[in-house]
Motif scaffolding. Structure first.
Motif, PDB file in Angstrom:
ATOM      1  N   ALA A   6       0.835  -1.210   0.000  1.00  0.00           N
ATOM      2  CA  ALA A   6       0.000   0.000   0.000  1.00  0.00           C
ATOM      3  C   ALA A   6       0.865   1.254   0.000  1.00  0.00           C
ATOM      4  CB  ALA A   6      -0.942  -0.001   1.196  1.00  0.00           C
ATOM      5  N   LEU A   7       1.921   1.246   0.807  1.00  0.00           N
ATOM      6  CA  LEU A   7       2.816   2.401   0.874  1.00  0.00           C
ATOM      7  C   LEU A   7       3.532   2.588  -0.455  1.00  0.00           C
ATOM      8  CD1 LEU A   7       4.142   4.680   2.472  1.00  0.00           C
ATOM      9  CD2 LEU A   7       5.860   3.038   3.209  1.00  0.00           C
ATOM     10  N   CYS A   8       4.069   1.497  -1.009  1.00  0.00           N
ATOM     11  CA  CYS A   8       4.783   1.581  -2.291  1.00  0.00           C
ATOM     12  C   CYS A   8       3.865   2.099  -3.391  1.00  0.00           C
ATOM     13  CB  CYS A   8       5.328   0.219  -2.698  1.00  0.00           C
ATOM     14  SG  CYS A   8       6.682  -0.357  -1.676  1.00  0.00           S
ATOM     15  N   ARG A   9       2.668   1.561  -3.439  1.00  0.00           N
ATOM     16  CA  ARG A   9       1.728   1.939  -4.493  1.00  0.00           C
ATOM     17  C   ARG A   9       1.386   3.418  -4.396  1.00  0.00           C
ATOM     18  NH1 ARG A   9      -3.751  -1.032  -4.262  1.00  0.00           N
ATOM     19  NH2 ARG A   9      -4.169   0.667  -2.848  1.00  0.00           N
ATOM     20  N   HIS A  10       1.135   3.913  -3.200  1.00  0.00           N
ATOM     21  CA  HIS A  10       0.733   5.305  -3.045  1.00  0.00           C
ATOM     22  C   HIS A  10       1.892   6.284  -3.200  1.00  0.00           C
ATOM     23  CE1 HIS A  10      -3.421   4.446  -2.366  1.00  0.00           C
ATOM     24  NE2 HIS A  10      -3.065   3.460  -1.570  1.00  0.00           N
ATOM     25  N   LYS A  11       3.108   5.776  -3.221  1.00  0.00           N
ATOM     26  CA  LYS A  11       4.277   6.622  -3.478  1.00  0.00           C
ATOM     27  C   LYS A  11       4.700   6.544  -4.947  1.00  0.00           C
ATOM     28  CE  LYS A  11       5.316   8.182   0.662  1.00  0.00           C
ATOM     29  NZ  LYS A  11       5.468   9.591   0.962  1.00  0.00           N
ATOM     30  N   ALA A  12       4.019   5.720  -5.745  1.00  0.00           N
ATOM     31  CA  ALA A  12       4.381   5.528  -7.150  1.00  0.00           C
ATOM     32  C   ALA A  12       3.589   6.477  -8.043  1.00  0.00           C
ATOM     33  CB  ALA A  12       4.112   4.086  -7.564  1.00  0.00           C
ATOM     34  N   PRO A  13       4.273   7.268  -8.854  1.00  0.00           N
ATOM     35  CA  PRO A  13       3.533   8.163  -9.751  1.00  0.00           C
ATOM     36  C   PRO A  13       2.635   7.391 -10.705  1.00  0.00           C
ATOM     37  CG  PRO A  13       5.909   8.297 -10.167  1.00  0.00           C
ATOM     38  CD  PRO A  13       5.718   7.414  -8.993  1.00  0.00           C
ATOM     39  N   GLY A  14       3.060   6.204 -11.127  1.00  0.00           N
ATOM     40  CA  GLY A  14       2.237   5.411 -12.037  1.00  0.00           C
ATOM     41  C   GLY A  14       0.866   5.095 -11.459  1.00  0.00           C
ATOM     42  N   HIS A  15       0.819   4.830 -10.160  1.00  0.00           N
ATOM     43  CA  HIS A  15      -0.466   4.565  -9.503  1.00  0.00           C
ATOM     44  C   HIS A  15      -1.376   5.786  -9.612  1.00  0.00           C
ATOM     45  CE1 HIS A  15      -3.438   3.549  -6.468  1.00  0.00           C
ATOM     46  NE2 HIS A  15      -3.155   4.694  -5.872  1.00  0.00           N
ATOM     47  N   HIS A  16      -0.851   6.936  -9.287  1.00  0.00           N
ATOM     48  CA  HIS A  16      -1.653   8.161  -9.307  1.00  0.00           C
ATOM     49  C   HIS A  16      -2.048   8.544 -10.733  1.00  0.00           C
ATOM     50  CE1 HIS A  16      -1.302   8.857  -5.033  1.00  0.00           C
ATOM     51  NE2 HIS A  16      -0.015   8.547  -5.142  1.00  0.00           N
ATOM     52  N   LEU A  17      -1.136   8.317 -11.678  1.00  0.00           N
ATOM     53  CA  LEU A  17      -1.468   8.606 -13.069  1.00  0.00           C
ATOM     54  C   LEU A  17      -2.564   7.671 -13.579  1.00  0.00           C
ATOM     55  CD1 LEU A  17       2.111   9.278 -14.443  1.00  0.00           C
ATOM     56  CD2 LEU A  17       0.293  10.962 -14.107  1.00  0.00           C
ATOM     57  N   ALA A  18      -2.520   6.407 -13.169  1.00  0.00           N
ATOM     58  CA  ALA A  18      -3.552   5.449 -13.569  1.00  0.00           C
ATOM     59  C   ALA A  18      -4.910   5.830 -12.981  1.00  0.00           C
ATOM     60  CB  ALA A  18      -3.157   4.034 -13.146  1.00  0.00           C
ATOM     61  N   VAL A  19      -4.926   6.227 -11.715  1.00  0.00           N
ATOM     62  CA  VAL A  19      -6.172   6.662 -11.081  1.00  0.00           C
ATOM     63  C   VAL A  19      -6.706   7.907 -11.794  1.00  0.00           C
ATOM     64  CG1 VAL A  19      -7.165   7.633  -8.961  1.00  0.00           C
ATOM     65  CG2 VAL A  19      -5.676   5.618  -8.843  1.00  0.00           C
ATOM     66  N   LEU A  20      -5.821   8.843 -12.062  1.00  0.00           N
ATOM     67  CA  LEU A  20      -6.213  10.070 -12.757  1.00  0.00           C
ATOM     68  C   LEU A  20      -6.787   9.743 -14.139  1.00  0.00           C
ATOM     69  CD1 LEU A  20      -6.168  13.162 -12.483  1.00  0.00           C
ATOM     70  CD2 LEU A  20      -3.882  13.117 -13.448  1.00  0.00           C
ATOM     71  N   HIS A  21      -6.167   8.797 -14.828  1.00  0.00           N
ATOM     72  CA  HIS A  21      -6.661   8.388 -16.149  1.00  0.00           C
ATOM     73  C   HIS A  21      -8.069   7.800 -16.053  1.00  0.00           C
ATOM     74  CE1 HIS A  21      -6.636   6.816 -20.208  1.00  0.00           C
ATOM     75  NE2 HIS A  21      -6.990   5.636 -19.722  1.00  0.00           N
TER      76      HIS A  21
END
Length: 153
Positions: A6-21
């Protein structure tokens, strides 16, 4: 030491970019349907409106999209009356792409939807923070483009 997922995912820009997409898709899809458009056509239509008569391969490069995928999209857009493709008189192997009157007529509605999208994205941002966010995204895109270019070399 393995990282907490959970920590790794929320620190990954790819996760946030995917959510934004995904959130952008949810915001845009119904509004595009009202205009008779598919969300996936937005980039192509904007590029064709901005640079009418450009070669199809230049369109692929500016959109950073696979030529085959671009050809399929353009075929569908042409079939539905949104773009015209015609042979370049200087190079008959090239297809030039231009918007039709149908696209020109719906451009105002398209721009209004995209303006609403941008306002939703930047709500609460002051102008400096907005410019910083755009600069960071542009830098991230350039970094990935450079990484891909190095891999292809």
């Amino acid at each position: 030491m393995p990282c907490d997922l959970a920590l790794c995912r929320h620190k990954a820009p790819g996760h946030h970019l995917a959510v934004l997409h995904r959130l952008s898709a949810a915001f845009l899809a119904p509004r595009m349907r009202e205009l008779g458009l598919k969300r996936g056509w937005i980039g192509v239509l904007l590029e064709v409106l901005d640079r009418p008569g450009q070669p199809q391969d230049a369109l692929c490069k500016s959109l950073k999209v696979d030529p085959a995928a671009t050809a399929r999209t353009l075929f569908e857009l042409e079939k539905r009356g949104y773009v015209n493709r015609f042979e370049d008189e200087r190079d008959r192997r090239q297809k030039l792409v231009s918007p039709t009157q149908k696209t020109l007529d719906l451009a105002k509605g398209l721009f209004a939807v995209l303006k609403d999208h941008n306002q939703a994205l930047f709500r609460g941002f002051d102008p400096a923070r907005r410019e910083l966010a755009l600069a960071i995204l542009a830098d991230m895109a350039a970094n990935l483009n450079d990484a891909i270019t190095r891999e292809d070399s």
